[in-house]
Write a protein that holds these residues in place. Structure first.
Motif, PDB file in Angstrom:
ATOM      1  N   ALA A 211      74.146 119.801  19.813  1.00  0.00           N
ATOM      2  CA  ALA A 211      75.356 119.353  19.110  1.00  0.00           C
ATOM      3  C   ALA A 211      76.487 120.353  19.290  1.00  0.00           C
ATOM      4  CB  ALA A 211      75.051 119.158  17.625  1.00  0.00           C
ATOM      5  N   LEU A 212      76.164 121.647  19.244  1.00  0.00           N
ATOM      6  CA  LEU A 212      77.181 122.679  19.455  1.00  0.00           C
ATOM      7  C   LEU A 212      77.756 122.590  20.865  1.00  0.00           C
ATOM      8  CD1 LEU A 212      78.719 125.194  18.567  1.00  0.00           C
ATOM      9  CD2 LEU A 212      76.748 126.575  19.273  1.00  0.00           C
ATOM     10  N   HIS A 213      76.865 122.354  21.842  1.00  0.00           N
ATOM     11  CA  HIS A 213      77.331 122.217  23.229  1.00  0.00           C
ATOM     12  C   HIS A 213      78.280 121.024  23.349  1.00  0.00           C
ATOM     13  CE1 HIS A 213      77.250 122.434  27.605  1.00  0.00           C
ATOM     14  NE2 HIS A 213      76.965 121.138  27.645  1.00  0.00           N
ATOM     15  N   ALA A 217      82.220 121.129  24.380  1.00  0.00           N
ATOM     16  CA  ALA A 217      82.823 120.349  25.468  1.00  0.00           C
ATOM     17  C   ALA A 217      83.967 119.485  24.946  1.00  0.00           C
ATOM     18  CB  ALA A 217      81.755 119.472  26.131  1.00  0.00           C
ATOM     19  N   ALA A 218      83.741 118.868  23.769  1.00  0.00           N
ATOM     20  CA  ALA A 218      84.803 118.032  23.191  1.00  0.00           C
ATOM     21  C   ALA A 218      86.033 118.864  22.848  1.00  0.00           C
ATOM     22  CB  ALA A 218      84.276 117.321  21.944  1.00  0.00           C
ATOM     23  N   LEU A 219      85.793 120.057  22.301  1.00  0.00           N
ATOM     24  CA  LEU A 219      86.912 120.937  21.959  1.00  0.00           C
ATOM     25  C   LEU A 219      87.680 121.349  23.211  1.00  0.00           C
ATOM     26  CD1 LEU A 219      88.526 122.636  19.972  1.00  0.00           C
ATOM     27  CD2 LEU A 219      86.793 124.435  20.184  1.00  0.00           C
ATOM     28  N   THR A 220      86.948 121.666  24.279  1.00  0.00           N
ATOM     29  CA  THR A 220      87.612 122.041  25.531  1.00  0.00           C
ATOM     30  C   THR A 220      88.479 120.894  26.052  1.00  0.00           C
ATOM     31  OG1 THR A 220      85.758 123.512  26.094  1.00  0.00           O
ATOM     32  CG2 THR A 220      87.224 122.847  27.884  1.00  0.00           C
ATOM     33  N   ALA A 221      87.925 119.664  25.988  1.00  0.00           N
ATOM     34  CA  ALA A 221      88.694 118.507  26.451  1.00  0.00           C
ATOM     35  C   ALA A 221      89.927 118.271  25.580  1.00  0.00           C
ATOM     36  CB  ALA A 221      87.796 117.261  26.441  1.00  0.00           C
ATOM     37  N   GLN A 404      88.092 121.447  16.471  1.00  0.00           N
ATOM     38  CA  GLN A 404      87.857 122.846  16.093  1.00  0.00           C
ATOM     39  C   GLN A 404      87.024 122.938  14.824  1.00  0.00           C
ATOM     40  OE1 GLN A 404      91.876 124.323  15.874  1.00  0.00           O
ATOM     41  NE2 GLN A 404      91.906 124.988  18.006  1.00  0.00           N
ATOM     42  N   ALA A 405      87.321 122.072  13.855  1.00  0.00           N
ATOM     43  CA  ALA A 405      86.546 122.070  12.613  1.00  0.00           C
ATOM     44  C   ALA A 405      85.090 121.679  12.879  1.00  0.00           C
ATOM     45  CB  ALA A 405      87.178 121.111  11.601  1.00  0.00           C
ATOM     46  N   GLU A 406      84.889 120.654  13.715  1.00  0.00           N
ATOM     47  CA  GLU A 406      83.522 120.236  14.050  1.00  0.00           C
ATOM     48  C   GLU A 406      82.785 121.342  14.802  1.00  0.00           C
ATOM     49  OE1 GLU A 406      83.842 116.650  16.229  1.00  0.00           O
ATOM     50  OE2 GLU A 406      84.523 115.439  14.525  1.00  0.00           O
ATOM     51  N   GLU A 413      76.102 126.034  11.683  1.00  0.00           N
ATOM     52  CA  GLU A 413      74.767 125.441  11.494  1.00  0.00           C
ATOM     53  C   GLU A 413      73.749 126.104  12.407  1.00  0.00           C
ATOM     54  OE1 GLU A 413      71.851 122.749   9.982  1.00  0.00           O
ATOM     55  OE2 GLU A 413      73.736 123.611   9.268  1.00  0.00           O
ATOM     56  N   VAL A 414      74.128 126.355  13.650  1.00  0.00           N
ATOM     57  CA  VAL A 414      73.219 127.036  14.584  1.00  0.00           C
ATOM     58  C   VAL A 414      72.900 128.447  14.082  1.00  0.00           C
ATOM     59  CG1 VAL A 414      73.018 128.009  16.900  1.00  0.00           C
ATOM     60  CG2 VAL A 414      73.886 125.693  16.598  1.00  0.00           C
TER      61      VAL A 414
END
Length: 464
Positions: A211-213, A217-221, A404-406, A413-414
């Motif tokens: 989920a962190l990965h 990736a979503a944050l980078t996009a 960023q929040a997610e 969590e990790v």
């Protein structure tokens, strides 16, 4: 005579803790090693024999965990307490022979007599009995006394009561052995139960890391999209500024040609025609003409030479040849009756050139107006594009903030799960240490304590 004792340090041999004790008398100095259980056995023997005041021994510690982990300085406190315990005993005696258990406790291995071996075995049994939780305090003290007295007597010389008491010692040892095995099983079950948590934790961490990965990736996009939106917004603003400047230039150019077009019409009707026809003033349709026309401050302001000069200026502004402009000014200053054929040719050439200039100006006006309309259209599109860029930038900013929040939540969590896994692994390690300690206790009991009981139960003299 013993002068003093010092409890130096704790040593670990084969997972068993020994305390080094330095003993000094008037002549010699030596070091002996004793376990905590040896102190307990000594204390039990002294309580049975009586005649000496004893201090409380330091607490044993829960399953030896505090001892192994040195929880809150547990080992240092125990060393100090054992030192105070021995010093308190020695301040009450003048000769060690008065208290054989203490004398045997402090004797070095090389100096022990044959009966010391018997006493060592007795101490093993006393330690086992003292550690049996299923016995009452009175029963425990009685059985320890039996070990110290009855088991030192040859089997053939024992009274029936002593034999029965020794049998009670055997049953107590069996109870102690059963409790040791029960502790081993409990420790094994605790290790197994604690170990079950680890695979689940590892699987949960793996999912959290995935989920962190994904959030990374979503944050980078989202950050890339935000950067693109920011670039597009800046480009849109620049295009809007350029469109505004282009429209402003086109509007100014259109206004210039419109003014020139108006001048040509006005000068031809109001100035050139009256001078050509020889009238002393233009034909006006409105009484306020002279008030609105800047050339005429009053009705007497008409001056042919002045007007012809203005006509020449308009010709120059319209781009008519300078020789024609100069010639027409001379002709217009003449009365119609004074003009000759050449003057007529000059006027005809002027009118031809003037018509051509008017056509050029009209075309320039049309072109400038078309250009202004085109620039206006570009400006409107640029404005709409800027609005869209601002909307896109706002949407991308909000999406980036949400990503960023997610990402922050997933990372936390990790971290939390990894910390829990470390705690589980530490709990497993501690449980294994407890298990090993109990297994070692069983091995010591079966290899040392039980053989010692069987020997003393038979005939100590023949065994020695």
């Amino acid at each position: 005579m013993v002068i003093s004792v010092d409890v130096l340090e704790a040593l670990q041999k084969d997972r068993v803790h020994f305390y080094q004790i330095k003993v000094r008398d008037d002549v010699n100095e030596w070091v002996v090693e004793r376990r905590y259980s040896d102190f307990v056995a000594l204390d039990n023997q002294l309580s049975i024999n009586g005649g000496i005041e004893r201090r409380n021994l330091p607490e044993k510690g829960l399953l030896g965990i505090r001892h192994l982990l040195n929880f809150r300085g547990f080992n240092t406190k125990r060393l100090d307490s054992l030192q105070q315990y021995l010093q308190h005993l020695l301040t009450q005696i003048k000769d060690l022979s008065q208290h054989p258990p203490l004398a045997i406790f402090l004797q070095p291995h090389g100096a022990r007599r044959q009966e010391c071996l018997v006493d060592t075995k007795q101490q093993m049994l006393i330690r086992a009995i003292a550690a049996t939780d299923d016995l009452s305090d009175s029963t425990r003290e009685m059985l320890c006394g039996v070990v110290s007295t009855s088991m030192a007597i040859p089997k053939s010389e024992r009274h029936e009561f002593q034999s029965q008491a020794i049998a009670m010692v055997g049953r107590a040892l069996s109870m102690f052995e059963a409790s040791l095995h029960a502790r081993v099983k409990t420790a094994e079950a605790h290790v197994a139960e604690t170990s079950k948590q680890k695979p689940h934790m590892e699987k949960t961490i793996s999912s959290a890391e995935e989920a962190l990965h994904s959030t990374t990736a979503a944050l980078t996009a989202k950050e890339e999209a935000l950067a693109n939106a920011k670039t597009a917004r800046a480009a849109g603003k620049k295009a809007l500024q350029e469109a505004e400047a282009a429209r402003k230039t086109a509007a100014a150019e259109s206004d210039k040609f419109e003014r020139l077009k108006g001048k040509l019409v006005q000068y031809e009707i109001d100035w050139y025609a009256p001078l050509k026809q020889g009238r002393n003033r233009p034909q006006v349709q409105h009484e306020d003409y002279y008030e609105r026309n800047p050339l005429f401050e009053d009705s007497d302001a008409w001056n042919p030479r002045r007007i012809s000069a203005r006509v020449a200026d308009v010709g120059k502004e319209a781009g008519i040849d300078s020789s024609v402009v100069a010639a027409v000014q001379v002709v217009l200053n003449k009365a119609p009756s004074e003009r000759n054929n050449f003057d007529a040719l000059v006027l005809k050439q002027w009118e031809t050139d003037f018509a051509g200039a008017r056509d050029v100006v009209n075309k320039a006006c049309a072109d400038a107006e078309a250009k202004k309309h085109a620039c206006t259209s570009v400006l409107e599109k640029a404005e709409l594009a800027c609005v869209q860029h601002e909307t896109d930038f706002k949407v991308c900013s909000e999406a980036c903030a949400s990503a960023q929040a997610e990402h922050k939540t997933a990372k936390a969590e990790v971290t939390r799960l990894r910390k829990q896994l470390a705690e589980v692994e530490q709990a497993i390690a501690n449980a294994k240490l407890v298990q090993q300690e109990h297994v070692q206790c069983v091995a010591d009991f079966e290899n040392e304590t039980l053989p010692a009981f069987r020997e003393l139960e038979g005939n100590p003299e023949t065994q020695l």
